[in-house]
Design a protein around this motif. Structure first.
Motif, PDB file in Angstrom:
ATOM      1  N   PRO A 361      66.622  30.917   8.788  1.00 15.37           N
ATOM      2  CA  PRO A 361      66.351  29.658   8.078  1.00 15.37           C
ATOM      3  C   PRO A 361      66.248  28.445   9.010  1.00 15.37           C
ATOM      4  O   PRO A 361      65.507  27.511   8.729  1.00 15.37           O
ATOM      5  N   LEU A 362      67.008  28.466  10.126  1.00 13.05           N
ATOM      6  CA  LEU A 362      66.919  27.367  11.090  1.00 13.05           C
ATOM      7  C   LEU A 362      65.529  27.329  11.719  1.00 13.05           C
ATOM      8  O   LEU A 362      64.888  26.269  11.791  1.00 13.05           O
ATOM      9  N   TRP A 363      65.049  28.480  12.176  1.00 10.59           N
ATOM     10  CA  TRP A 363      63.703  28.566  12.751  1.00 10.59           C
ATOM     11  C   TRP A 363      62.661  28.173  11.706  1.00 10.59           C
ATOM     12  O   TRP A 363      61.695  27.469  12.010  1.00 10.59           O
ATOM     13  N   PHE A 364      62.869  28.627  10.475  1.00 13.36           N
ATOM     14  CA  PHE A 364      61.897  28.350   9.414  1.00 13.36           C
ATOM     15  C   PHE A 364      61.788  26.849   9.146  1.00 13.36           C
ATOM     16  O   PHE A 364      60.708  26.351   8.808  1.00 13.36           O
ATOM     17  N   GLY A 365      62.895  26.109   9.307  1.00 12.75           N
ATOM     18  CA  GLY A 365      62.847  24.661   9.110  1.00 12.75           C
ATOM     19  C   GLY A 365      61.901  23.985  10.093  1.00 12.75           C
ATOM     20  O   GLY A 365      61.124  23.097   9.726  1.00 12.75           O
ATOM     21  N   ILE A 366      61.940  24.409  11.373  1.00 10.60           N
ATOM     22  CA  ILE A 366      61.042  23.830  12.376  1.00 10.60           C
ATOM     23  C   ILE A 366      59.602  24.268  12.106  1.00 10.60           C
ATOM     24  O   ILE A 366      58.664  23.460  12.205  1.00 10.60           O
ATOM     25  N   TYR A 367      59.426  25.534  11.755  1.00 10.62           N
ATOM     26  CA  TYR A 367      58.081  26.014  11.382  1.00 10.62           C
ATOM     27  C   TYR A 367      57.517  25.196  10.226  1.00 10.62           C
ATOM     28  O   TYR A 367      56.349  24.767  10.254  1.00 10.62           O
ATOM     29  N   LEU A 368      58.350  24.958   9.210  1.00 11.65           N
ATOM     30  CA  LEU A 368      57.905  24.214   8.040  1.00 11.65           C
ATOM     31  C   LEU A 368      57.481  22.793   8.416  1.00 11.65           C
ATOM     32  O   LEU A 368      56.463  22.282   7.937  1.00 11.65           O
ATOM     33  N   VAL A 369      58.243  22.161   9.299  1.00 13.07           N
ATOM     34  CA  VAL A 369      57.893  20.807   9.731  1.00 13.07           C
ATOM     35  C   VAL A 369      56.563  20.803  10.476  1.00 13.07           C
ATOM     36  O   VAL A 369      55.723  19.918  10.266  1.00 13.07           O
ATOM     37  N   LEU A 370      56.313  21.802  11.328  1.00 12.72           N
ATOM     38  CA  LEU A 370      55.048  21.880  12.051  1.00 12.72           C
ATOM     39  C   LEU A 370      53.873  22.022  11.084  1.00 12.72           C
ATOM     40  O   LEU A 370      52.825  21.381  11.256  1.00 12.72           O
ATOM     41  N   VAL A 371      54.046  22.839  10.057  1.00 13.65           N
ATOM     42  CA  VAL A 371      52.957  23.021   9.083  1.00 13.65           C
ATOM     43  C   VAL A 371      52.758  21.748   8.270  1.00 13.65           C
ATOM     44  O   VAL A 371      51.615  21.357   7.979  1.00 13.65           O
ATOM     45  N   VAL A 372      53.856  21.092   7.923  1.00 12.25           N
ATOM     46  CA  VAL A 372      53.746  19.819   7.200  1.00 12.25           C
ATOM     47  C   VAL A 372      53.065  18.766   8.076  1.00 12.25           C
ATOM     48  O   VAL A 372      52.301  17.932   7.588  1.00 12.25           O
ATOM     49  N   GLU A 373      53.321  18.816   9.397  1.00  9.57           N
ATOM     50  CA  GLU A 373      52.634  17.897  10.314  1.00  9.57           C
ATOM     51  C   GLU A 373      51.124  18.058  10.205  1.00  9.57           C
ATOM     52  O   GLU A 373      50.368  17.081  10.249  1.00  9.57           O
TER      53      GLU A 373
END
Length: 433
Positions: A361-373
């Motif tokens: 879930p920690l990694w997924f949070g950064i992934y999610l932010v990159l996609v939202v970017e």
């Protein structure tokens, strides 16, 4: 009725409410109430009351308005003017020269604002007229600004990472630290693209200006030193465990106020404007988070997320296949909603699926932010595109076309952290050791 059908029905209700212009927080609450009334036996009033009360006082969430206030204070100081004069002398011999002011300036301001739109507005107000006057290519001026401003969502202290941490009960300090290396990676990719453009089409760039001696460069950059110390102090105290994110945010507000006062041009009126603006933004996010918390609780009562996760598991998707599907889903959703809304709308339903296939879930949070970017520079509701259009008066499609290479760079960055997850997890793991 099957769980996927119920989910699609509720999603249709939510999208209809949003299309009618209903506030995101109210739309989430109505969707949650509909789920409780029609698809569970839970007492709706009691669940609503206890959820709103229980989630309305959160110590980790207290960092959110403080970091927003810190950014608003520095936004109204002389930081933007000082940034150009402080960075420009060092970039005379670098391929792409002053275009790197957009990249590095956005990275620095992202570390004190936490907001993509504020970063685009502040740096763009300072750099676009100056770079245009000096004859730099328009598509690179607009593209570097649009792409680099998205760093405001990732480089700590990031508002959206606080929202994700609160919504998923992840450590905000670890999320902040996890965003450092991916942020540096994106800065390197953006700067590399500018250098490649300068190497490929050198005639598009103005002639090199007279370079200053080393001491003159240091004198020009002296106003940047307090800001860099502020950034290092806030992030450093979180990384070393000296202070929690909330404590560091409070210290950051005090230091930002001192810095703004000492730089000149910042007084009581500017402080009141910063206070009111941060209050409005914080209240908006808080209401959305309350609606999202109620939705998460109601989804738990209906069992839909668990059943959806089990249903998706029957397709035997690998983690990579699931991430590919989610990337397309988030980019499409981000075309119509702002980043914070995307995060709070999806985490309660998506996270069980993600954890079911073994994704951190920690990694997924950064992934999610990159996609939202990526969604921030994607029409029709790319917030950065609107900000830059408002600054320049240039047609939004031209701005979107200029930002397209940076969209693909963000996509490449997402691919890199997927192949090499250590880019995200190395620092948080080192923090625990």
């Amino acid at each position: 009725m099957s769980d996927p059908a119920i989910f699609l029905l509720l999603l249709g209700l939510l999208l209809s409410l949003l299309a009618m212009g209903v506030w995101v927080a109210i739309s989430l609450t109505i969707m949650a109430l509909a789920a409780l009334v029609f698809f569970s036996n839970a007492p709706q009033g009691l669940v609503l009351a206890t959820t709103l009360w229980g989630h309305s006082h959160s110590w980790p969430l207290a960092a959110l308005p403080l970091f927003i206030l810190m950014g608003e204070i520095l936004l109204r100081s002389r930081l933007s003017q000082d940034m150009f004069s402080g960075l420009a002398p060092w970039l005379g011999r670098v391929p792409g020269r002053l275009l790197h002011v957009n990249v590095l300036g956005c990275a620095i301001f992202a570390a004190v604002s936490g907001s993509s739109a504020a970063t685009a507005a502040t740096i763009g107000r300072m750099s676009v007229p100056e770079l245009t006057k000096r004859g730099y290519p328009e598509h690179l001026i607009l593209g570097t600004l649009a792409g680099s401003a998205t760093l405001g969502l990732l480089i700590p202290p990031s508002i959206i990472l606080i929202v994700y941490g609160v919504a998923t009960e992840q450590s905000i300090a670890r999320l902040f630290v996890a965003g450092i290396l991916p942020g540096i990676m994106l800065v390197s990719l953006f700067a590399g693209y500018v250098m490649f453009s300068a190497w490929r089409n050198p005639s598009d760039f103005p002639a090199e200006e007279i370079t200053l001696p080393f001491r003159a460069k240091l004198r020009a950059s002296r106003r940047l030193i307090p800001v860099l110390l502020l950034i290092g102090g806030v992030i450093g105290t979180i990384y070393t465990g000296v202070a929690s994110p909330t404590d560091a945010a409070a210290v950051g507000v005090v230091l930002a106020t001192i810095l703004a006062l000492s730089s000149g041009g910042f007084g009581w009126e500017q402080f009141k404007e910063a206070l009111m603006s941060s209050t409005r933004t914080s209240c908006m996010i808080a209401f959305i988070l309350l609606g999202a918390a109620f939705l998460a609780i109601s989804m738990g009562f209906t069992g839909i997320p668990r059943h959806l996760a089990e249903w998706i598991a029957t397709f035997n998707l690998s983690p990579y296949a699931l991430l590919a599907v989610l990337t397309v889903f988030f980019i499409v959703l981000g075309c119509f909603l702002d980043g914070i809304s995307v995060v709070v709308l999806t985490t309660s339903i998506i996270l069980p699926m993600v954890e079911a296939v073994g994704i951190d879930p920690l990694w997924f949070g950064i992934y999610l932010v990159l996609v939202v970017e990526m969604s921030q520079i994607t029409p029709p509701v790319g917030f950065n595109l609107f900000v830059i259009q408002g600054l320049t008066g240039i047609n939004i499609l031209r701005v979107a076309r200029a930002a397209l290479p940076f969209f693909f760079l963000l996509l490449f960055g997402t691919l890199l952290i997927t192949i090499f997850p250590q880019i995200v997890t190395f620092l948080p793991d080192a923090m625990n050791n």
